[in-house]
Design an enzyme around this catalytic site. Structure first.
Site, short mmCIF file in Angstrom:
data_model
loop_
_atom_site.label_atom_id
_atom_site.label_comp_id
_atom_site.label_asym_id
_atom_site.label_seq_id
_atom_site.Cartn_x
_atom_site.Cartn_y
_atom_site.Cartn_z
CG ASP A 161 69.99 109.61 97.72
OD1 ASP A 161 69.58 110.39 98.59
OD2 ASP A 161 69.26 108.81 97.09
CG ASP A 190 67.19 112.79 99.92
OD1 ASP A 190 66.76 112.78 101.08
OD2 ASP A 190 66.68 112.12 99.01
CG ASP A 194 68.69 107.46 100.68
OD1 ASP A 194 69.16 107.44 101.83
OD2 ASP A 194 67.90 108.33 100.29
NE ARG A 243 64.47 109.84 106.22
CZ ARG A 243 63.94 110.15 105.03
NH1 ARG A 243 64.68 110.00 103.94
NH2 ARG A 243 62.71 110.59 104.93
#
Length: 525
Positions: A161, A190, A194, A243
């Protein structure tokens, strides 16, 4: 003399020069802080002030950032860390101390509070090295670039992240940052942003998120529903697979963002999440809003969004796109004031203001960029009890004068989102003021449609006798594209730029009672 720790503190006069020579650290004679004040959900729950009021240090390495944290009097002593240059694995070591809990190979903000990290000078780049926030509160990250953080391959950092938060995190403001990757999950990356395991009261504003498989998530699994109260505004998402964000439970406010080239899905509301999606611009993208890849649905409230070349997949057992009209499925209360730009100007304003090293400009709420204060200091503290009202630029009320010309609704078709008992869509174009359409509640939408395109520049919404003045806020929407042509409040004659379309929707978003639309007239001029 080569310095063991590359930590430089700005001060005036000979004392500063001596300190630099021997590797000592002295506070700056005049402290600075993050530019501007926290917005969105980061402004509530006591507010987010970061290191305001604390000493200011300057760091050119990751080790220096850790050292600044570890040499504070306590883990909650306010501090402002100005970062210059490139922070990478080679210059980021673990540092120990009573006021910190750091690790090598990642910027670790763990079990601490009251910290600002701000890029200054020629810019701050965190290269292949992420920023990890854990068990911490009141953190500001501003004007930095984080790029190419990997969870697999080499080197790895922060689980892949760019910025990751987890485990009881509160009041984080991330502003004017650039978060990017060089590929998706198959290349070892990733998420860019997050949050998981009880993260709340976070705002991401004026950021660029690009070139990644995953924009970011709220909640690590369908059972991780302890996260929420997240605001995303004036961000630019570009070349992202999915996302943007993924929501699992909680509440998110998503407004005035510019989305371009979302390849698989966009805002994915799942597992009971509630998303308020206001005045965003979506371009060249697929499945921009809905519940995807799960049967555990989320909900959304939409208004003022523009859809520019958006495509939708079919509904399935684990696929529930909101399009093409994106009707609201819930209502979301927002506990803070905010200024809302019209969606039509969002691409221009976001391009001018978002990202690191763009001058920390913001929008004034009227589609115009404004420069930050001349001094980087901030004296105002967010209120712990913000106003529940929303500050927006008011639209002029419609005219009550009857228009001239041909009413193009006569002979056209009509449909809508709902209708109250005993009413009909066709009542709005039958030329009679004694019949009417009502939604099944206080909000709803009614449309006029033709078999071939018509150029429309005015509509006239006429309320039935005994129900005048009930219609509150509304939007006029080009139903062919989803573009909002005009917004305002109250019934009457509404004028906008001439638009060629086959279907035009009048969307009532608030009312003081059940509206009764007797006639919905449309005109070319």
């Amino acid at each position: 003399m080569k310095r063991a720790v590359a930590l430089r503190l700005l001060a005036a006069g000979a004392a500063a020069a001596t300190a630099a020579a021997i590797g000592m650290a002295l506070p700056m004679t005049q402290a600075s802080a993050a530019v501007g004040a926290a917005t969105g959900f980061a402004s509530v729950n006591g507010g987010t002030t970061g290191g305001a009021g604390g000493a200011t240090v300057r760091a050119t390495t990751g080790t220096a950032i850790h050292t600044a944290l570890c040499t504070r009097a306590s883990s909650s002593t306010p501090i402002i860390i100005e970062v210059v240059g490139t922070i990478n694995h080679g210059n980021t070591a673990k540092v120990s101390g009573n006021s910190c809990n750091t690790a090598a190979g990642v910027i670790e903000l763990k079990e601490i509070s009251n910290v600002t990290i701000i890029g200054v000078g020629g810019g701050a780049v965190f290269d292949q090295l992420g920023i990890h926030i854990r068990d911490s509160s009141n953190i500001i990250i501003q004007n930095v670039t984080v790029r190419n953080v990997k969870k697999s391959g080499s080197p790895t950092s922060n689980g892949g992240d760019a910025i990751g938060m987890e485990s009881t995190v509160r009041n984080i403001w991330v502003d004017h940052v650039t978060l990017e990757a060089s590929g998706g999950e198959s290349e070892g990356f990733d998420g860019l942003f997050d949050m998981k395991d009880n993260v709340q009261y976070v705002t991401l504003s004026y950021a660029i998120l690009r070139n990644s498989g995953r924009g970011g998530l709220i909640g690590s699994s369908e059972s991780d529903r302890s996260n929420g109260f997240i605001t995303f505004h004036h961000n630019y998402y570009s070349n992202i697979d999915s996302r943007t964000p993924l929501l699992r439970g909680g509440v998110a406010h998503i407004y005035n963002n510019y989305y371009e080239n979302l390849h698989e899905s966009g805002i994915n509301s799942r597992a009971g999440a509630k998303a308020k999606v206001d005045s965003n611009y979506f371009k060249d993208s697929k499945d921009i809003l809905g519940t995807f890849y799960t049967s555990e649905a989320g909900t959304w409230q939409t208004s003022g969004n523009i859809l520019d070349n958006v495509t939708w997949s079919a509904v399935g057992s684990e696929n529930n796109p909101a399009g093409p009209s994106m009707p609201s499925t819930t209502t979301v209360s927002i506990p803070y004031s905010y200024s809302l730009d019209g969606a039509s100007c969002v691409p221009a304003i976001v391009r001018q203001t978002a990202g690191a090293n763009t001058g920390l400009q913001t929008s004034n709420g009227s589609c115009t960029p404004q420069s930050p204060p001349a001094s980087p200091s901030r004296t105002a503290s967010p209120s712990a009890s913000p106003s529940p009202s929303r500050s927006t630029t008011p639209s002029p009320s419609p005219s009550t004068s009857q228009p001239t010309g041909t009413n193009l609704s006569i002979g056209a078709g009509a449909d809508g989102s709902s209708k109250g008992g005993g009413t009909s869509y066709g009542n709005v174009l039958d030329g009679s003021m004694t019949t009417f359409w009502s939604p099944s509640g206080t909000t709803g939408e009614i449309s006029i449609k033709w078999s071939s395109a018509k150029s429309i520049s005015r509509i006239n919404i006429r309320e039935a006798s005994g129900a005048t003045g009930l219609i509150g806020a509304w939007q006029v929407v080009n139903a062919d594209t989803g573009a909002v042509l005009k917004s305002g409040s109250g019934a009457g004659v509404i004028t906008f730029s001439a638009t060629s379309l086959k279907k035009i929707t009048f969307k009532i978003t608030s009312a003081s009672g059940t509206p009764k639309v007797a006639e919905y007239e449309t005109y070319a001029l």
